[in-house]
Design a protein around this motif. Structure first.
Motif, PDB file in Angstrom:
ATOM      1  N   ILE A 117       0.826  -0.917  -0.034  1.00 39.71           N
ATOM      2  CA  ILE A 117      -0.025   0.004   0.184  1.00 39.71           C
ATOM      3  C   ILE A 117       0.897   1.365  -0.039  1.00 39.71           C
ATOM      4  O   ILE A 117       0.713   2.231  -0.753  1.00 39.71           O
ATOM      5  CB  ILE A 117      -0.929  -0.023   1.225  1.00 39.71           C
ATOM      6  N   GLU A 118       1.966   1.393   0.782  1.00 35.12           N
ATOM      7  CA  GLU A 118       2.699   2.512   0.983  1.00 35.12           C
ATOM      8  C   GLU A 118       3.232   2.844  -0.444  1.00 35.12           C
ATOM      9  O   GLU A 118       3.792   3.817  -0.980  1.00 35.12           O
ATOM     10  CB  GLU A 118       3.680   2.295   2.013  1.00 35.12           C
ATOM     11  N   PHE A 119       3.955   1.568  -0.956  1.00 37.31           N
ATOM     12  CA  PHE A 119       4.857   1.854  -2.232  1.00 37.31           C
ATOM     13  C   PHE A 119       3.747   1.936  -3.327  1.00 37.31           C
ATOM     14  O   PHE A 119       4.145   2.966  -4.383  1.00 37.31           O
ATOM     15  CB  PHE A 119       5.423   0.330  -2.531  1.00 37.31           C
ATOM     16  N   LEU A 120       2.678   1.501  -3.566  1.00 39.62           N
ATOM     17  CA  LEU A 120       1.711   1.911  -4.553  1.00 39.62           C
ATOM     18  C   LEU A 120       0.907   3.045  -4.589  1.00 39.62           C
ATOM     19  O   LEU A 120      -0.012   3.379  -5.490  1.00 39.62           O
ATOM     20  CB  LEU A 120       1.201   0.685  -4.871  1.00 39.62           C
ATOM     21  N   THR A 121       0.697   3.607  -3.413  1.00 39.71           N
ATOM     22  CA  THR A 121      -0.512   4.620  -3.211  1.00 39.71           C
ATOM     23  C   THR A 121       0.153   5.765  -2.531  1.00 39.71           C
ATOM     24  O   THR A 121       0.859   5.586  -1.603  1.00 39.71           O
ATOM     25  CB  THR A 121      -1.700   3.978  -2.447  1.00 39.71           C
ATOM     26  N   PRO A 122      -0.321   7.223  -2.904  1.00 42.77           N
ATOM     27  CA  PRO A 122      -0.131   8.211  -1.928  1.00 42.77           C
ATOM     28  C   PRO A 122      -1.037   8.206  -0.731  1.00 42.77           C
ATOM     29  O   PRO A 122      -2.119   7.499  -0.584  1.00 42.77           O
ATOM     30  CB  PRO A 122      -0.289   9.452  -2.939  1.00 42.77           C
ATOM     31  N   LEU A 123      -0.824   9.039   0.183  1.00 41.58           N
ATOM     32  CA  LEU A 123      -1.542   9.194   1.287  1.00 41.58           C
ATOM     33  C   LEU A 123      -2.907   9.945   0.902  1.00 41.58           C
ATOM     34  O   LEU A 123      -3.223  10.739   0.042  1.00 41.58           O
ATOM     35  CB  LEU A 123      -0.896  10.275   2.016  1.00 41.58           C
ATOM     36  N   GLY A 124      -4.023   9.099   1.516  1.00 44.65           N
ATOM     37  CA  GLY A 124      -5.501   9.547   1.189  1.00 44.65           C
ATOM     38  C   GLY A 124      -6.053   8.870  -0.364  1.00 44.65           C
ATOM     39  O   GLY A 124      -7.300   8.906  -0.167  1.00 44.65           O
ATOM     40  N   ALA A 125      -5.167   7.841  -0.739  1.00 40.72           N
ATOM     41  CA  ALA A 125      -5.710   7.190  -1.965  1.00 40.72           C
ATOM     42  C   ALA A 125      -6.600   6.273  -1.318  1.00 40.72           C
ATOM     43  O   ALA A 125      -7.045   5.883  -0.429  1.00 40.72           O
ATOM     44  CB  ALA A 125      -4.687   6.637  -2.717  1.00 40.72           C
ATOM     45  N   LEU A 126      -7.603   5.613  -2.242  1.00 43.12           N
ATOM     46  CA  LEU A 126      -8.530   4.536  -1.885  1.00 43.12           C
ATOM     47  C   LEU A 126      -7.971   3.171  -2.415  1.00 43.12           C
ATOM     48  O   LEU A 126      -7.647   3.069  -3.723  1.00 43.12           O
ATOM     49  CB  LEU A 126     -10.007   4.831  -2.774  1.00 43.12           C
ATOM     50  N   VAL A 127      -7.892   2.202  -1.464  1.00 47.30           N
ATOM     51  CA  VAL A 127      -7.487   1.086  -1.593  1.00 47.30           C
ATOM     52  C   VAL A 127      -8.874   0.209  -1.461  1.00 47.30           C
ATOM     53  O   VAL A 127      -9.628   0.117  -0.739  1.00 47.30           O
ATOM     54  CB  VAL A 127      -6.646   0.561  -0.441  1.00 47.30           C
ATOM     55  N   ALA A 128      -9.032  -0.951  -2.543  1.00 53.96           N
ATOM     56  CA  ALA A 128      -9.884  -1.845  -2.558  1.00 53.96           C
ATOM     57  C   ALA A 128      -9.602  -3.180  -2.286  1.00 53.96           C
ATOM     58  O   ALA A 128      -8.452  -3.498  -2.835  1.00 53.96           O
ATOM     59  CB  ALA A 128     -10.682  -1.763  -3.847  1.00 53.96           C
ATOM     60  N   GLU A 129     -10.318  -3.780  -1.585  1.00 49.19           N
ATOM     61  CA  GLU A 129     -10.101  -5.390  -1.463  1.00 49.19           C
ATOM     62  C   GLU A 129     -11.441  -6.164  -1.608  1.00 49.19           C
ATOM     63  O   GLU A 129     -12.528  -6.264  -0.956  1.00 49.19           O
ATOM     64  CB  GLU A 129      -9.543  -5.561   0.012  1.00 49.19           C
ATOM     65  N   PRO A 130     -11.213  -7.034  -2.685  1.00 52.18           N
ATOM     66  CA  PRO A 130     -12.696  -7.751  -3.006  1.00 52.18           C
ATOM     67  C   PRO A 130     -12.801  -9.068  -2.466  1.00 52.18           C
ATOM     68  O   PRO A 130     -14.066  -9.499  -2.225  1.00 52.18           O
ATOM     69  CB  PRO A 130     -12.522  -8.019  -4.721  1.00 52.18           C
ATOM     70  N   PHE A 131     -11.570  -9.601  -1.713  1.00 54.56           N
ATOM     71  CA  PHE A 131     -11.725 -10.863  -0.777  1.00 54.56           C
ATOM     72  C   PHE A 131     -11.309 -10.484   0.544  1.00 54.56           C
ATOM     73  O   PHE A 131     -10.046 -10.782   1.075  1.00 54.56           O
ATOM     74  CB  PHE A 131     -11.193 -12.023  -1.444  1.00 54.56           C
ATOM     75  N   GLY A 132     -12.114  -9.866   1.442  1.00 53.84           N
ATOM     76  CA  GLY A 132     -11.724  -9.187   2.690  1.00 53.84           C
ATOM     77  C   GLY A 132     -10.860 -10.252   3.646  1.00 53.84           C
ATOM     78  O   GLY A 132      -9.957  -9.663   4.299  1.00 53.84           O
ATOM     79  N   GLY A 133     -11.491 -11.379   3.829  1.00 60.06           N
ATOM     80  CA  GLY A 133     -10.865 -12.288   4.768  1.00 60.06           C
ATOM     81  C   GLY A 133     -10.990 -11.940   6.011  1.00 60.06           C
ATOM     82  O   GLY A 133     -11.923 -11.209   6.459  1.00 60.06           O
ATOM     83  N   SER A 134      -9.840 -11.834   6.799  1.00 60.49           N
ATOM     84  CA  SER A 134      -9.654 -11.164   8.153  1.00 60.49           C
ATOM     85  C   SER A 134      -9.239  -9.680   8.046  1.00 60.49           C
ATOM     86  O   SER A 134      -9.062  -8.945   9.111  1.00 60.49           O
ATOM     87  CB  SER A 134      -8.255 -11.871   8.895  1.00 60.49           C
ATOM     88  N   LEU A 135      -9.458  -8.904   6.648  1.00 57.57           N
ATOM     89  CA  LEU A 135      -9.640  -7.485   6.663  1.00 57.57           C
ATOM     90  C   LEU A 135      -7.980  -7.011   6.836  1.00 57.57           C
ATOM     91  O   LEU A 135      -8.035  -5.739   7.461  1.00 57.57           O
ATOM     92  CB  LEU A 135     -10.664  -6.869   7.443  1.00 57.57           C
ATOM     93  N   THR A 136      -7.175  -7.890   6.495  1.00 59.64           N
ATOM     94  CA  THR A 136      -5.590  -7.357   6.671  1.00 59.64           C
ATOM     95  C   THR A 136      -5.473  -5.919   5.840  1.00 59.64           C
ATOM     96  O   THR A 136      -4.816  -5.210   6.479  1.00 59.64           O
ATOM     97  CB  THR A 136      -4.779  -8.346   6.580  1.00 59.64           C
ATOM     98  N   THR A 137      -6.038  -5.974   4.559  1.00 61.65           N
ATOM     99  CA  THR A 137      -5.815  -5.078   3.748  1.00 61.65           C
ATOM    100  C   THR A 137      -6.277  -3.713   4.110  1.00 61.65           C
ATOM    101  O   THR A 137      -5.677  -2.562   4.079  1.00 61.65           O
ATOM    102  CB  THR A 137      -6.307  -5.305   2.283  1.00 61.65           C
ATOM    103  N   ALA A 138      -7.544  -3.942   4.761  1.00 59.52           N
ATOM    104  CA  ALA A 138      -8.249  -2.806   5.239  1.00 59.52           C
ATOM    105  C   ALA A 138      -7.629  -2.078   6.504  1.00 59.52           C
ATOM    106  O   ALA A 138      -7.565  -0.949   6.401  1.00 59.52           O
ATOM    107  CB  ALA A 138      -9.710  -3.144   5.668  1.00 59.52           C
ATOM    108  N   LEU A 139      -7.175  -2.988   7.481  1.00 62.17           N
ATOM    109  CA  LEU A 139      -6.310  -2.631   8.453  1.00 62.17           C
ATOM    110  C   LEU A 139      -5.145  -1.941   8.146  1.00 62.17           C
ATOM    111  O   LEU A 139      -4.505  -0.691   8.745  1.00 62.17           O
ATOM    112  CB  LEU A 139      -6.031  -3.577   9.440  1.00 62.17           C
ATOM    113  N   ALA A 140      -4.424  -2.369   7.152  1.00 60.29           N
ATOM    114  CA  ALA A 140      -3.262  -1.789   6.729  1.00 60.29           C
ATOM    115  C   ALA A 140      -3.519  -0.219   6.158  1.00 60.29           C
ATOM    116  O   ALA A 140      -2.777   0.646   6.345  1.00 60.29           O
ATOM    117  CB  ALA A 140      -2.435  -2.578   5.508  1.00 60.29           C
TER     118      ALA A 140
END
Length: 408
Positions: free
Chosen positions: A345-368
């Motif tokens: 996330i830090e490498f591929l997006t600037p601050l405030g960007a929108l990150v999407a996760e279609p297979f949320g699972g334990s919501l690690t992407t969301a928490l990051a």
């Protein structure tokens, strides 16, 4: 966290090895939910006849019938006595394909109980990064289900397509996949990764930016019984997973390696402090040259290589699993380490960007994303995983219609 009435009914059955009659079910649900005996037995006029009935007991029976229709419980033969089925002991609650329900939200993001192909169709905002680790095409299915390798390309493409249409120019798609998929009854590895790469380019118009390698020092090896042990010694045990990185516009890509620089080695720092190289040298027929003064400029760090070494387990995941078990919720069987999601996330997006996760699972992407100051949206089809994932957010505001958790 306060669980809903359905939670309590389900948990009473899952915690009991013997069949339950309705009166015992009422008493145990009331005890778990903090319902007094008086409240449980309070009667009100019901239906056209106005016959007095307990609304709470009717609600408990309604949830009981929901479990019956899902194949989780069955009659024992005695009137009003039910027990868990084999499927009921391991079944996850899957949302209907036609529904998308907000489960909870934070100031930065929203978690949706729903199918990604529906939930992202009407998204009215551009996505900067899709970061996901979808179910792998495994022969032995995990609890959350898998698509077989023959159907996998279509499954991934159709799942990602609504998000690709909302991808910001220069946005990225990163997919963590398994390298440990073999041809049927053969030690030859499947070519599904190569086929998927081509399909994402030709069907969805994505350009391959890189094949990142996630080196997992402590990752358990793959199907060693067939390929690496006993009478078969065909293969080496694999120690990494590929992460395919795509963009819809490589010339405008939002990645920036300055955001993920790592510290210089002690040797390199001493070289900088001494004024850089003092020698001249040529290597590989002039492809690499060293001249006096090289490496004399102080820089904030060095650019990471595309081999990312991060352990498969992490403190955050251990906390999540412990909390989920406290809540009597199933633990997701293949969570991504938080450090890996944060790096991407830090490498591929600037601050405030929108990150999407279609297979949320334990919501690690969301928490990051939450911890890095990025906005996020995640979908997950299984109710129990969203419940466990919600417990990872201290500021979650839960939708009461999701019937999971009161305000945390």
């Amino acid at each position: 966290m306060q669980l809903s009435l359905f939670d309590h009914v389900k948990n009473v059955y899952s915690e009991t090895s013997s069949p339950l009659d309705n009166e015992t079910l009422y008493a145990r649900v009331a005890a778990r939910a903090g319902i007094t005996e008086g409240e449980l037995n309070t009667r009100s006029p019901i239906g056209k006849s106005g016959a007095p009935r307990s609304k709470l007991k009717r609600a408990i029976r309604w949830h009981q019938q929901t479990m019956k229709s899902s194949g989780w419980i069955e009659k024992t033969g005695d009137r009003g006595v039910w027990k868990l089925t084999r499927n009921g002991k391991k079944q996850l609650t899957k949302v209907s394909a036609k529904y998308s329900i907000v489960a909870f939200s934070t100031d930065l993001g929203v978690a949706i109980w729903g199918n990604c192909t529906n939930a992202f169709k009407n998204l009215n905002e551009k996505i900067s990064l899709v970061l996901t680790s979808p179910p792998y095409p495994l022969k032995q299915s995990r609890a959350y289900g898998n698509v077989n390798v023959d159907q996998y390309i279509d499954f991934i493409c159709s799942s990602l397509e609504p998000m690709i249409k909302q991808l910001k120019p220069g946005g990225s798609v990163t997919i963590n996949l398994s390298n440990d998929i073999f041809e049927h009854r053969s030690p030859a590895r499947s070519l599904y990764l190569e086929k998927l790469t081509i399909a994402l380019s030709e069907r969805l118009g994505l350009s391959l930016m890189d094949r990142l390698i996630w080196n997992c020092p402590n990752k358990p090896p793959g199907p060693v019984q067939w390929c690496s042990k006993h009478e078969h010694r065909f293969q080496l045990n694999y120690g990494y997973e590929p992460i395919l990185w795509f963009s819809n516009d490589p010339l405008k890509v939002l990645s920036n390696n300055n955001r993920v620089l790592i510290p210089h080695t002690e040797k390199h720092l001493k070289l900088i402090q001494s004024g850089g190289e003092k020698r001249s040298a040529d290597y590989s027929d002039g492809a690499h040259r060293i001249r006096p003064g090289n490496y004399s400029n102080a820089t904030p760090g060095r650019i990471p290589k595309n081999v990312i070494t991060i352990p498969n387990t992490c403190h955050s995941q251990r906390q999540y699993k412990a909390r989920a078990r406290e809540l009597n919720l199933p633990v997701h069987g293949a969570p991504m380490p938080l450090a890996l999601a944060k790096f991407l996330i830090e490498f591929l997006t600037p601050l405030g960007a929108l990150v999407a996760e279609p297979f949320g699972g334990s919501l690690t992407t969301a928490l990051a994303a939450e911890e890095l100051g990025r906005r996020w949206i995640a979908t997950e089809i299984f109710w129990e995983y969203l419940c466990g994932g919600a417990a990872r957010f201290n500021n979650a505001v839960v939708n009461p219609f999701f019937s999971t958790v009161a305000k945390m």
